[in-house]
Enzyme design. Structure first.
Site, PDB file in Angstrom:
ATOM      1  N   ARG A  59       0.834  -1.216   0.000  1.00  0.00           N
ATOM      2  CA  ARG A  59       0.000   0.000   0.000  1.00  0.00           C
ATOM      3  C   ARG A  59       0.868   1.265   0.000  1.00  0.00           C
ATOM      4  O   ARG A  59       0.530   2.276   0.632  1.00  0.00           O
ATOM      5  CB  ARG A  59      -0.937   0.023   1.217  1.00  0.00           C
ATOM      6  N   SER A 113     -10.909  -1.033   3.057  1.00  0.00           N
ATOM      7  CA  SER A 113     -10.144  -1.197   4.307  1.00  0.00           C
ATOM      8  C   SER A 113      -9.771   0.179   4.846  1.00  0.00           C
ATOM      9  O   SER A 113      -9.138   0.965   4.141  1.00  0.00           O
ATOM     10  CB  SER A 113      -8.849  -1.973   4.046  1.00  0.00           C
ATOM     11  N   GLU A 135      -5.270   3.461   6.020  1.00  0.00           N
ATOM     12  CA  GLU A 135      -4.921   3.286   4.604  1.00  0.00           C
ATOM     13  C   GLU A 135      -5.558   4.433   3.797  1.00  0.00           C
ATOM     14  O   GLU A 135      -5.024   4.896   2.808  1.00  0.00           O
ATOM     15  CB  GLU A 135      -5.474   1.935   4.118  1.00  0.00           C
TER      16      GLU A 135
HETATM   17  C1  LIG Z   1     -15.420  -1.094  -1.410  1.00  0.00           C
HETATM   18  C2  LIG Z   1     -13.955  -0.785  -1.606  1.00  0.00           C
HETATM   19  C3  LIG Z   1     -13.053  -1.832  -1.766  1.00  0.00           C
HETATM   20  C4  LIG Z   1     -11.692  -1.565  -1.946  1.00  0.00           C
HETATM   21  N1  LIG Z   1     -10.842  -2.609  -2.124  1.00  0.00           N
HETATM   22  C5  LIG Z   1      -9.531  -2.384  -2.315  1.00  0.00           C
HETATM   23  C6  LIG Z   1      -8.628  -3.483  -2.512  1.00  0.00           C
HETATM   24  O1  LIG Z   1      -9.022  -4.638  -2.559  1.00  0.00           O
HETATM   25  N2  LIG Z   1      -7.318  -3.193  -2.686  1.00  0.00           N
HETATM   26  C7  LIG Z   1      -6.851  -1.905  -2.682  1.00  0.00           C
HETATM   27  O2  LIG Z   1      -5.634  -1.726  -2.857  1.00  0.00           O
HETATM   28  N3  LIG Z   1      -7.668  -0.858  -2.492  1.00  0.00           N
HETATM   29  C8  LIG Z   1      -8.989  -1.053  -2.316  1.00  0.00           C
HETATM   30  N4  LIG Z   1      -9.848   0.005  -2.123  1.00  0.00           N
HETATM   31  C9  LIG Z   1      -9.302   1.376  -2.104  1.00  0.00           C
HETATM   32  C10 LIG Z   1      -9.421   2.124  -3.461  1.00  0.00           C
HETATM   33  O3  LIG Z   1     -10.245   1.406  -4.337  1.00  0.00           O
HETATM   34  C11 LIG Z   1      -8.055   2.314  -4.122  1.00  0.00           C
HETATM   35  O4  LIG Z   1      -7.177   3.009  -3.275  1.00  0.00           O
HETATM   36  C12 LIG Z   1      -8.169   3.095  -5.444  1.00  0.00           C
HETATM   37  O5  LIG Z   1      -6.951   3.019  -6.150  1.00  0.00           O
HETATM   38  C13 LIG Z   1      -8.543   4.561  -5.232  1.00  0.00           C
HETATM   39  O6  LIG Z   1      -8.851   5.122  -6.501  1.00  0.00           O
HETATM   40  P1  LIG Z   1      -9.638   6.489  -6.608  1.00  0.00           P
HETATM   41  O7  LIG Z   1      -9.630   6.886  -8.046  1.00  0.00           O
HETATM   42  O8  LIG Z   1     -10.960   6.392  -5.985  1.00  0.00           O
HETATM   43  O9  LIG Z   1      -8.697   7.447  -5.776  1.00  0.00           O
HETATM   44  P2  LIG Z   1      -9.170   8.715  -4.909  1.00  0.00           P
HETATM   45  O10 LIG Z   1      -9.796   8.257  -3.660  1.00  0.00           O
HETATM   46  O11 LIG Z   1      -9.936   9.664  -5.762  1.00  0.00           O
HETATM   47  O12 LIG Z   1      -7.760   9.367  -4.569  1.00  0.00           O
HETATM   48  C14 LIG Z   1      -6.872   8.749  -3.668  1.00  0.00           C
HETATM   49  C15 LIG Z   1      -5.629   9.645  -3.475  1.00  0.00           C
HETATM   50  O13 LIG Z   1      -4.888   9.697  -4.683  1.00  0.00           O
HETATM   51  C16 LIG Z   1      -4.776  11.039  -5.182  1.00  0.00           C
HETATM   52  N5  LIG Z   1      -4.950  10.940  -6.637  1.00  0.00           N
HETATM   53  C17 LIG Z   1      -5.990  10.367  -7.284  1.00  0.00           C
HETATM   54  N6  LIG Z   1      -5.761  10.350  -8.606  1.00  0.00           N
HETATM   55  C18 LIG Z   1      -4.556  10.928  -8.808  1.00  0.00           C
HETATM   56  C19 LIG Z   1      -3.751  11.189  -9.966  1.00  0.00           C
HETATM   57  N7  LIG Z   1      -4.150  10.878 -11.194  1.00  0.00           N
HETATM   58  N8  LIG Z   1      -2.535  11.785  -9.789  1.00  0.00           N
HETATM   59  C20 LIG Z   1      -2.112  12.117  -8.554  1.00  0.00           C
HETATM   60  N9  LIG Z   1      -2.817  11.891  -7.420  1.00  0.00           N
HETATM   61  C21 LIG Z   1      -4.037  11.297  -7.545  1.00  0.00           C
HETATM   62  C22 LIG Z   1      -5.897  11.811  -4.484  1.00  0.00           C
HETATM   63  O14 LIG Z   1      -5.561  13.183  -4.330  1.00  0.00           O
HETATM   64  C23 LIG Z   1      -5.972  11.089  -3.134  1.00  0.00           C
HETATM   65  O15 LIG Z   1      -4.986  11.553  -2.242  1.00  0.00           O
HETATM   66  C24 LIG Z   1     -11.220  -0.220  -1.948  1.00  0.00           C
HETATM   67  C25 LIG Z   1     -12.150   0.832  -1.797  1.00  0.00           C
HETATM   68  C26 LIG Z   1     -13.494   0.545  -1.638  1.00  0.00           C
HETATM   69  C27 LIG Z   1     -14.462   1.694  -1.488  1.00  0.00           C
END
Ligand SMILES: Cc1cc2nc3c(=O)[nH]c(=O)nc-3n(C[C@H](O)[C@H](O)[C@H](O)COP(=O)(O)OP(=O)(O)OC[C@H]3O[C@@H](n4cnc5c(N)ncnc54)[C@H](O)[C@@H]3O)c2cc1C
Length: 345
Positions: A162, A232, A328
């Site tokens: 992570r 998580s 996380e």
């Molecule tokens: C139901 C559920 C299940 C999940 N299961 C998992 C799992 O199995 N494994 C896992 O690893 N994660 C899991 N996650 C967490 C999540 O899916 C991941 O962290 C995912 O990669 C986040 O993507 P996002 O586009 O929503 O990021 P966001 O939440 O929009 O952003 C996260 C961070 O990244 C930054 N950011 C976003 N995009 C960019 C970019 N292009 N450039 C620079 N910075 C950026 C944002 O400013 C923020 O700080 C889960 C979440 C949920 C809700």
């Protein structure tokens, strides 16, 4: 738009009632650079967001929120592998589906992880024994201050559990605009985790793994479209061998995973569950009944409810195991990201 600005309720998977001064959808690198400069010229804070599935807005965001929607998937191949160049605003799960529809195997264990492709390298998304670092070839990063982009090859991304270089060196003023993925044609299924261990490695197909992963995730995890959550909430703690032995002596059933450096990763969900916290509620926030590692917005939660619950959970785990869980989820305050550990300490 209200006096408070634009609602982010549908832009964060916790579905918290928070606002940003302005929200702009971004579909190209040039609009990203322009929007960034305009906001900076107006002396506004800027936050880049994908699908908001890994953030906790602790209050309203006082600035411009840029929604990364830079699309595009291109694919080439040679005799050994498929090479995908993917726009950062593509949806991760749709990418997994795209690969399988084109008979490209290797992403099936990562099905149904919410969020954009551009956020995937930041925390090195992982599930069922596969992490992004196993398939990532490069990450294209844009320096928003000067408009120059650079390509970081996988070995330069400092991927860990992570974790990656993007959480440390490239935070403010940088945007991930594309990710390169390499999927070898000599596919070997990864069946080391969960229900996948029951599949036959000699006959299993990538589609079967995909279906199993989707079914398990749908059964075990709350769907953010129905119940607000960010997956998580805490990371699995990695402790010294000595500390792990102390805990295992007292609690032999704690799930653990030996790390390459011989430290031990313990299952945070198990630690929380053994503090009898499943279903524990503070305000509109609760610990999920099936998955203790997931905090949910059970009934019109506000940010403070989630924060109070996270703090309570963390304190209970410290009291019982002397282990400090680290969030996380990324914490966002009025002007940008804040230190999540200090916030729940
Ligand atoms: C139901 C559920 C299940 C999940 N299961 C998992 C799992 O199995 N494994 C896992 O690893 N994660 C899991 N996650 C967490 C999540 O899916 C991941 O962290 C995912 O990669 C986040 O993507 P996002 O586009 O929503 O990021 P966001 O939440 O929009 O952003 C996260 C961070 O990244 C930054 N950011 C976003 N995009 C960019 C970019 N292009 N450039 C620079 N910075 C950026 C944002 O400013 C923020 O700080 C889960 C979440 C949920 C809700």
């Amino acid at each position: 738009m209200s006096n408070q600005g634009q609602s982010l309720k549908h832009l964060n998977t916790f579905a918290l009632p928070v606002y940003a001064t302005r929200v702009i959808g971004i579909n190209s690198v040039s609009t990203l650079i322009t929007a960034w400069h305009e906001a900076r010229m107006a002396d506004q804070s800027v936050l880049l967001l994908g699908e908001g599935s890994n953030v906790l807005f602790v209050e309203d965001f006082s600035g411009t929120l840029l929604l990364n929607r830079i699309k595009g998937i291109s694919c080439t191949e040679d005799s050994g592998a498929w090479y995908l160049h993917v726009g950062a605003g593509e949806n991760w799960h749709q990418l997994v589906c795209y690969t399988l529809q084109h008979c490209i195997r290797g992403l099936e264990n990562l099905a149904l992880i919410p969020g954009c492709v551009g956020a995937a390298p930041i925390q090195n998304i992982g599930a069922y024994g596969v992490e992004l670092q196993n398939v990532c070839q490069y990450v294209d990063l844009l320096d928003l201050n000067n408009g120059v982009s650079q390509r970081l090859m996988v070995e330069d991304c400092q991927f860990g559990y992570r974790d990656s270089i993007f959480k440390h060196c490239y935070k403010e003023g940088f945007a991930i605009i594309a990710v390169g993925i390499k999927l070898t044609k000599a596919w070997i299924p990864t069946l080391s985790h969960g229900d996948l261990t029951q599949l036959d490695p000699l006959t299993v197909t990538a589609e079967e793994i995909f279906n199993q992963v989707c079914a398990t995730r749908r059964r075990k995890l709350p769907d953010p479209a129905v119940t607000g959550n960010a997956g998580s909430f805490f990371k699995n703690p990695i402790v010294s061998r000595k500390k792990a032995m102390e805990i295992l002596k007292k609690y032999p059933r704690v799930p653990y995973y030996i790390q390459p450096d011989h430290c031990i990763k313990l299952a945070a969900g198990w630690l929380i569950d053994s503090c009898a916290l499943k279903g524990h509620r503070i305000g509109g926030a609760a610990v999920h009944q099936q998955q203790a590692l997931v905090l949910i917005n059970i009934n019109n939660a506000v940010s403070q409810d989630i924060l109070d619950l996270a703090r309570y959970v963390r304190r209970q785990v410290v009291a019982k195991f002397a282990i400090y869980l680290e969030p996380e989820v990324r914490f966002i305050a009025a002007n940008g990201e804040i230190n999540s550990v200090e916030c729940v300490g």
